[in-house]
Design a protein around this motif. Structure first.
Motif, mmCIF file in Angstrom:
data_model
loop_
_atom_site.group_PDB
_atom_site.id
_atom_site.type_symbol
_atom_site.label_atom_id
_atom_site.label_comp_id
_atom_site.label_asym_id
_atom_site.label_seq_id
_atom_site.Cartn_x
_atom_site.Cartn_y
_atom_site.Cartn_z
ATOM 1 N N SER A 137 0.879 -1.259 -0.254
ATOM 2 C CA SER A 137 0.084 -0.072 0.150
ATOM 3 C C SER A 137 0.810 1.268 -0.073
ATOM 4 O O SER A 137 2.109 1.231 0.344
ATOM 5 C CB SER A 137 -0.943 -0.018 1.156
ATOM 6 O OG SER A 137 -1.714 -1.127 1.398
ATOM 7 N N ARG A 138 0.229 2.360 -0.059
ATOM 8 C CA ARG A 138 1.100 3.673 -0.381
ATOM 9 C C ARG A 138 0.444 4.605 0.109
ATOM 10 O O ARG A 138 -0.905 4.878 -0.266
ATOM 11 C CB ARG A 138 1.512 4.001 -1.726
ATOM 12 C CG ARG A 138 2.267 5.146 -2.058
ATOM 13 C CD ARG A 138 2.851 5.427 -3.302
ATOM 14 N NE ARG A 138 4.285 4.652 -3.415
ATOM 15 C CZ ARG A 138 5.226 5.192 -4.125
ATOM 16 N NH1 ARG A 138 4.700 6.008 -4.983
ATOM 17 N NH2 ARG A 138 6.318 4.341 -4.200
ATOM 18 N N VAL A 139 0.944 5.778 0.769
ATOM 19 C CA VAL A 139 0.394 7.233 1.010
ATOM 20 C C VAL A 139 1.393 8.196 0.508
ATOM 21 O O VAL A 139 2.814 7.803 0.833
ATOM 22 C CB VAL A 139 -0.084 7.032 2.494
ATOM 23 C CG1 VAL A 139 1.114 6.928 3.251
ATOM 24 C CG2 VAL A 139 -0.803 8.483 2.720
ATOM 25 N N ALA A 140 0.939 9.004 -0.046
ATOM 26 C CA ALA A 140 2.073 10.025 -0.328
ATOM 27 C C ALA A 140 1.332 11.485 -0.373
ATOM 28 O O ALA A 140 0.067 11.647 -0.409
ATOM 29 C CB ALA A 140 2.283 9.954 -1.891
ATOM 30 N N TYR A 141 2.152 12.555 0.204
ATOM 31 C CA TYR A 141 1.923 13.819 0.428
ATOM 32 C C TYR A 141 2.640 14.861 -0.469
ATOM 33 O O TYR A 141 3.857 14.657 -0.383
ATOM 34 C CB TYR A 141 1.775 14.328 1.719
ATOM 35 C CG TYR A 141 0.578 13.718 2.638
ATOM 36 C CD1 TYR A 141 -0.688 14.181 2.685
ATOM 37 C CD2 TYR A 141 1.042 12.257 3.221
ATOM 38 C CE1 TYR A 141 -1.425 13.409 3.232
ATOM 39 C CE2 TYR A 141 0.237 11.739 4.087
ATOM 40 C CZ TYR A 141 -1.281 12.259 4.111
ATOM 41 O OH TYR A 141 -2.066 11.592 4.775
ATOM 42 N N GLN A 142 1.940 15.868 -1.302
ATOM 43 C CA GLN A 142 2.789 16.709 -2.015
ATOM 44 C C GLN A 142 2.451 18.229 -1.861
ATOM 45 O O GLN A 142 1.145 18.381 -1.452
ATOM 46 C CB GLN A 142 2.698 16.324 -3.573
ATOM 47 C CG GLN A 142 3.539 15.031 -4.081
ATOM 48 C CD GLN A 142 3.470 14.940 -5.225
ATOM 49 O OE1 GLN A 142 2.476 14.701 -6.038
ATOM 50 N NE2 GLN A 142 4.528 14.700 -5.902
ATOM 51 N N TRP A 143 3.201 19.115 -2.151
ATOM 52 C CA TRP A 143 2.755 20.413 -1.999
ATOM 53 C C TRP A 143 3.540 21.318 -3.129
ATOM 54 O O TRP A 143 4.603 21.064 -3.742
ATOM 55 C CB TRP A 143 3.244 21.009 -0.646
ATOM 56 C CG TRP A 143 4.578 21.119 -0.295
ATOM 57 C CD1 TRP A 143 5.505 21.882 -0.384
ATOM 58 C CD2 TRP A 143 4.963 20.020 0.323
ATOM 59 N NE1 TRP A 143 6.812 21.220 0.127
ATOM 60 C CE2 TRP A 143 6.383 20.068 0.853
ATOM 61 C CE3 TRP A 143 4.469 18.464 0.930
ATOM 62 C CZ2 TRP A 143 7.315 19.014 1.272
ATOM 63 C CZ3 TRP A 143 5.549 17.826 1.495
ATOM 64 C CH2 TRP A 143 6.856 17.866 1.898
ATOM 65 N N ARG A 144 3.059 22.268 -3.725
ATOM 66 C CA ARG A 144 3.502 23.054 -4.605
ATOM 67 C C ARG A 144 4.326 24.359 -3.840
ATOM 68 O O ARG A 144 3.749 25.132 -3.399
ATOM 69 C CB ARG A 144 2.672 23.397 -5.799
ATOM 70 C CG ARG A 144 3.214 24.138 -6.889
ATOM 71 C CD ARG A 144 2.144 24.153 -8.177
ATOM 72 N NE ARG A 144 2.859 24.847 -9.355
ATOM 73 C CZ ARG A 144 3.335 24.036 -10.194
ATOM 74 N NH1 ARG A 144 3.413 22.775 -9.992
ATOM 75 N NH2 ARG A 144 3.686 24.730 -11.393
ATOM 76 N N ARG A 145 5.539 24.551 -4.495
ATOM 77 C CA ARG A 145 6.343 25.483 -3.808
ATOM 78 C C ARG A 145 7.614 25.874 -4.945
ATOM 79 O O ARG A 145 8.002 24.941 -5.468
ATOM 80 C CB ARG A 145 7.068 25.098 -2.442
ATOM 81 C CG ARG A 145 7.800 26.339 -1.815
ATOM 82 C CD ARG A 145 8.286 25.765 -0.565
ATOM 83 N NE ARG A 145 9.310 24.620 -0.770
ATOM 84 C CZ ARG A 145 10.764 24.880 -1.093
ATOM 85 N NH1 ARG A 145 10.934 26.242 -1.156
ATOM 86 N NH2 ARG A 145 11.489 24.009 -1.233
ATOM 87 N N ALA A 146 7.630 27.162 -5.295
ATOM 88 C CA ALA A 146 8.743 27.603 -6.164
ATOM 89 C C ALA A 146 8.283 27.201 -7.582
ATOM 90 O O ALA A 146 9.293 26.982 -8.351
ATOM 91 C CB ALA A 146 10.091 27.477 -5.700
#
Length: 247
Positions: A137-146
């Motif tokens: 299983s997988r969990v991922a978090y991302q955010w946008r910066r620059a």
């Protein structure tokens, strides 16, 4: 119980915290000491201090019992470390946040105003895939910066289990207090209530972040190394009490 003690404060926020992904890194205590709020001391496990990159989902959020339209479900990613404080009821083990990312400006503004926390608003997204049969299983978090996306992911398998009370997983997940330095040099203390969480140990973990601009150059070496441990907690309903200033 002391007047104004955080243990007796009314409920400020209720929600569910789910899919908590935690990457944990051993760090030189000297890097953290200047950031320890007044009245607290660094907390350690087996003589080692840690910082953690933590991503999770806020769900069904209510502030003062009121659901705020379009602000009930959102992601958060934070960098935190661990402290403790001697109080009338014994040691209170808590966390101090270095930076907290959320996707909405109103959420960041409210948290900064209510708890003096370093919240920053960024576009965010998460991915979650849970295997129905034994497998990864997988969990991922991302955010946008620059102008680009950065983030982290964990792969895990099997079933979650409640960690032993003397384990590193318990140390990381079972700090039930928050501490923040106020602008005038004082300290705000608040209580976080939730049951013990089931935990999956990660099979693989990756962090793709430009550490210096986001968290500060002091953390670049620590967070560029592989994490000491990485795991996922299933989460639960939570209650965050109103903060109280330490006397």
């Amino acid at each position: 119980m002391a007047a104004g003690d955080a243990a007796a404060q009314p409920r400020f926020l209720s929600a569910e915290w789910r899919d908590l992904a935690m990457l944990n890194y051993e760090i030189d205590p000297a890097i953290l000491l200047p950031r320890v709020p007044r009245g607290c001391e660094l907390d350690s496990w087996s003589g080692r201090c840690f910082v953690s990159v933590v991503g999770f989902r806020f769900l069904r959020t209510r502030v003062l019992g009121i659901p705020i339209p379009f602000h009930r479900d959102f992601d958060e990613v934070n960098l935190r470390f661990y402290v403790r404080r001697r109080a009338w009821d014994g040691w209170r083990r808590g966390v101090v946040f270095i930076t907290e990312l959320v996707p909405r400006r109103a959420i960041a503004w409210l948290a900064r105003r209510a708890y003096h926390e370093n919240y920053v608003a960024r576009p965010m997204r998460h991915a979650r895939s849970l295997a129905e049969e034994p497998g990864s299983s997988r969990v991922a978090y991302q955010w946008r910066r620059a102008g680009s996306w950065e983030g982290f992911s964990l792969d895990f398998s099997g079933s979650p289990c409640i960690p032993p009370v003397d384990s590193e997983e318990a140390f990381i997940t079972e700090h039930y207090w928050g501490y923040a330095a106020a602008p005038d040099g004082g300290t705000l203390e608040y209580r976080v209530e939730h049951p013990r969480w089931g935990v999956w140990r990660a099979d693989r973990a990756s962090l793709d972040v430009d550490v210096g601009p986001l968290y500060g150059d002091a953390f670049a070496e620590c967070l560029s190394a592989p994490p000491t441990t990485a795991f996922v907690a299933d989460g639960s309903p939570v209650v965050v009490r109103k903060g109280a200033r330490l006397g």
